[in-house]
Design an enzyme around this catalytic site. Structure first.
Site, PDB file in Angstrom:
ATOM      1  N   SER A  82       0.828  -1.206   0.000  1.00  0.00           N
ATOM      2  CA  SER A  82       0.000   0.000   0.000  1.00  0.00           C
ATOM      3  C   SER A  82       0.865   1.260   0.000  1.00  0.00           C
ATOM      4  O   SER A  82       2.057   1.218   0.341  1.00  0.00           O
ATOM      5  CB  SER A  82      -0.889   0.022   1.237  1.00  0.00           C
ATOM      6  OG  SER A  82      -1.686  -1.126   1.273  1.00  0.00           O
TER       7      SER A  82
HETATM    8  C1  LIG Z   1      -3.394  -3.966   0.090  1.00  0.00           C
HETATM    9  S1  LIG Z   1      -2.743  -5.562   0.262  1.00  0.00           S
HETATM   10  C2  LIG Z   1      -1.972  -5.522   1.826  1.00  0.00           C
HETATM   11  C3  LIG Z   1      -0.882  -4.508   1.964  1.00  0.00           C
HETATM   12  C4  LIG Z   1       0.106  -4.784   3.039  1.00  0.00           C
HETATM   13  N1  LIG Z   1      -0.428  -4.843   4.383  1.00  0.00           N
HETATM   14  C5  LIG Z   1       1.312  -3.860   2.993  1.00  0.00           C
HETATM   15  O1  LIG Z   1       2.259  -4.138   3.732  1.00  0.00           O
HETATM   16  O2  LIG Z   1       1.347  -2.919   2.226  1.00  0.00           O
HETATM   17  C6  LIG Z   1      -4.187  -6.515   0.595  1.00  0.00           C
HETATM   18  C7  LIG Z   1      -3.911  -7.977   0.782  1.00  0.00           C
HETATM   19  O3  LIG Z   1      -5.068  -8.581   1.346  1.00  0.00           O
HETATM   20  C8  LIG Z   1      -5.097  -9.912   0.905  1.00  0.00           C
HETATM   21  N2  LIG Z   1      -6.417 -10.503   1.152  1.00  0.00           N
HETATM   22  C9  LIG Z   1      -7.545 -10.434   0.400  1.00  0.00           C
HETATM   23  N3  LIG Z   1      -8.544 -11.109   0.989  1.00  0.00           N
HETATM   24  C10 LIG Z   1      -8.032 -11.615   2.139  1.00  0.00           C
HETATM   25  C11 LIG Z   1      -8.557 -12.431   3.180  1.00  0.00           C
HETATM   26  N4  LIG Z   1      -9.824 -12.850   3.179  1.00  0.00           N
HETATM   27  N5  LIG Z   1      -7.746 -12.770   4.200  1.00  0.00           N
HETATM   28  C12 LIG Z   1      -6.449 -12.360   4.240  1.00  0.00           C
HETATM   29  N6  LIG Z   1      -5.898 -11.603   3.279  1.00  0.00           N
HETATM   30  C13 LIG Z   1      -6.677 -11.234   2.248  1.00  0.00           C
HETATM   31  C14 LIG Z   1      -4.702  -9.834  -0.555  1.00  0.00           C
HETATM   32  O4  LIG Z   1      -4.215 -11.088  -1.001  1.00  0.00           O
HETATM   33  C15 LIG Z   1      -3.624  -8.747  -0.491  1.00  0.00           C
HETATM   34  O5  LIG Z   1      -2.355  -9.301  -0.422  1.00  0.00           O
END
Ligand SMILES: C[S@@+](CC[C@H](N)C(=O)[O-])C[C@H]1O[C@@H](n2cnc3c(N)ncnc32)[C@H](O)[C@@H]1O
Length: 418
Positions: A82
Site C-alpha cells: 500500500s
Molecule cells: C493492500 S494488500 C496488503 C498490503 C500490506 N499490508 C502492505 O504491507 O502494504 C491486501 C492484501 O489482502 C489480501 N487478502 C484479500 N482477501 C483476504 C482475506 N480474506 N484474508 C487475508 N488476506 C486477504 C490480498 O491477497 C492482499 O495481499
C-alpha cells in the site's frame, strides 16, 4: 490467469535511500499522515525499498505510490504494497504500543515490519494473507530487511488467527464490507481494530476501540483498498448506464437492485441541476460531507464514470470510483453530487446536484438540501460510528442512522446542536 509481478532488483545507493526516506517522512508529516514520533521513528527504521525490490528507490519512497504485486485475468489488483500515506495514517489510528500483540490481515511485508518496530522486541506480530504467493513474498523479504521474527502465514482473514489471540490491535489492510465476528472475539479488552470498512459503497479507514462490550469509532478517512477475497468477500453490483469506446458510466450499488433499463433511459433524458450555495476551496477534503450523505440519504449509490465519459460531458462528475448519489427507485430517478467553479481562477467550487429521470428536479433538490444541512449543522465535525452484533435490539442502539450488514449493525450518530 493471475499475474505476479517479477522481482527485478535495483541496487540503490544508501545515501540516496536515506535522503529519499527523509523526503518521504517530511511529505507524510505535511499530509498529516504521520502525527507521532513513534510512527515517524518506525518509518525511518524500515527500508521500504527492500519490500519493493522491483521499483526504483524514487518510486518506493513516493508517499502516495502503491506497488501492485498481483492482478487477476482482468487486470484487477489482488495484492499490493500500500501507499506509505495510508499505511502511516492507519498506524496512527492503531496507536500501537511497545510490548503488544498485533495481527495484520493482508500482507505485503513492509507494514508488518513497521508494526514490528512499533511493538519492539517485547511484542509479537502476526501477518496473514489468503494468498500463498503473497506470504511467500513476505517470508522472503521480511528476514532480508531484518524482521524474520514476524509470523507470516496463509489464512483467510475472515477467521482471524485464533492460535495467537488475543490481540491488542488488529490492523486490516484489505477492504471489508463488514466486521468479522472472529475479530471481535480475538480482540483483547481495550483493544482496537483498524479496518478499511465499506459503508454503502464508500470505504473509510475506521479505528474501532473496544469500550466495555461496544466497538466505537470516532476517527475516519476515505481510502481505497483491494477488496477482501474468501469467506468475507461481498461483491458490489454495477449497473451500467452508458458504455461506448472507453466511456463508461455506472451505478455502484452496495444494497438492493434498480431497474437498469429505466435508469439508462433516465440518464439519456433531460437532466435537472440544483445548486446549494455551499462552497469548498480547491483541493480541500470533504470526507465528512460524504459520510453525512451516506448516513442521511434514504437510498444511496455511487455514480462511477471513466475519464473519457467525464471529459465528453456524459456526466458532470469527477471520480472514477464514484460520487454520492441519491436514488429514488420508485420514481426511476437519481441525482448525483457535482461541483462548479465559482470564480474564473477555479479556486473555489460550489456543490450541486444533477438529477435524471421523471423526478429529476425533485431528487436534485433533495440532494442539495442534505448538502446544506451538512454545511449548517455538521461541517468539520465527525460522527460516532458504533458496531453492534446482529441480533442487538433497536432499544440498545444510539440515535442515528442504522446500516445493516450480515454480522453487524452499524450506527452513525452526528453531534447535534452546533
Ligand atoms: C493492500 S494488500 C496488503 C498490503 C500490506 N499490508 C502492505 O504491507 O502494504 C491486501 C492484501 O489482502 C489480501 N487478502 C484479500 N482477501 C483476504 C482475506 N480474506 N484474508 C487475508 N488476506 C486477504 C490480498 O491477497 C492482499 O495481499
Amino acid at each position: 490467469m493471475t499475474t505476479l509481478r517479477p522481482m527485478v532488483t535495483h541496487t540503490p545507493d544508501p545515501a540516496r535511500i536515506d535522503a529519499l526516506r527523509e523526503e518521504m517522512i517530511a511529505e507524510l508529516r505535511k499530509l498529516g499522515a504521520i502525527r507521532t514520533e513513534a510512527v515517524e521513528k518506525a518509518i525511518r527504521a524500515v527500508g521500504r525499498h527492500l519490500f519493493m525490490p522491483e521499483e526504483t528507490p524514487e518510486k518506493a519512497y513516493a508517499a502516495e505510490h502503491a506497488l501492485i504485486t498481483k492482478r487477476d485475468e482482468n487486470g484487477v489488483s489482488l495484492s499490493s504494497v500500500s501507499a506509505a500515506r495510508i499505511q502511516a495514517f492507519m498506524l496512527e489510528q492503531a496507536d500501537i504500543r511497545p510490548g503488544t500483540r498485533v495481527l495484520e490481515i493482508g500482507s505485503g511485508g513492509y507494514n508488518a515490519a513497521l508494526i514490528a518496530e512499533l511493538v519492539g522486541p517485547g511484542g509479537e506480530v502476526t501477518t496473514i494473507d489468503i494468498d500463498p504467493d503473497v506470504i511467500d513474498r513476505a517470508k522472503k523479504l521480511l528476514p532480508v530487511a531484518g524482521y524474520g521474527r514476524v509470523h507470516a502465514l496463509v489464512a483467510d482473514g475472515a477467521e482471524g488467527e485464533p492460535t495467537r489471540a488475543p490481540y491488542d490491535r488488529i490492523v486490516v489492510t484489505v477492504e471489508a464490507a463488514d466486521l468479522a465476528p472472529a475479530w471481535a472475539d480475538q480482540l483483547a479488552p481495550g483493544g482496537r481494530i483498524v479496518v478499511p470498512l465499506r459503508l454503502r459503497g464508500l470505504t473509510w479507514s475506521v479505528a474501532f476501540q473496544r469500550e466495555n462490550d461496544d466497538l466505537v469509532a470516532r476517527d475516519f478517512e476515505v481510502c481505497g483498498f483491494v477488496p477482501m477475497r474468501g469467506a468475507g468477500a461481498r461483491d458490489e453490483h454495477l449497473v451500467v448506464l452508458h458504455d461506448g469506446e472507453g466511456e463508461e458510466v455506472g451505478l455502484r450499488l452496495d444494497e438492493g437492485q434498480v431497474d437498469a433499463g429505466q435508469m439508462r433511459k433516465a440518464l439519456v433524458g433531460p437532466g435537472a441541476e440544483a445548486w446549494s450555495g455551499v462552497t469548498l476551496g480547491l483541493g480541500l477534503p470533504y470526507d465528512d460531507l460524504e459520510l453525512w450523505l451516506v448516513s442521511a440519504l434514504p437510498e444511496f449509490a455511487l455514480l462511477a464514470a471513466t475519464r473519457a465519459a467525464r471529459d465528453r460531458g456524459v456526466v458532470a462528475s469527477w471520480s472514477r470510483r464514484g460520487v454520492a448519489t441519491l436514488l429514488d427507485r420508485g420514481a426511476c430517478s437519481f441525482a448525483y453530487l457535482t461541483m462548479r467553479p465559482t470564480t474564473p481562477e477555479r479556486k473555489v467550487f460550489e456543490f450541486g446536484a444533477v438529477g435524471h429521470g421523471p423526478k429529476a428536479a425533485r431528487v436534485a433538490e433533495q440532494l442539495v438540501t442534505q448538502v446544506r444541512a451538512w454545511d449548517r449543522d455538521h461541517r468539520g465535525h465527525k460522527p460516532e460510528l458504533r458496531a453492534f452484533p446482529v441480533g442487538t435490539g433497536d432499544r440498545r442502539l444510539p440515535a442515528g442512522t442504522v446500516l445493516e450488514s450480515s454480522a453487524f449493525r452499524f450506527t452513525i450518530s452526528w453531534p447535534v446542536g452546533r
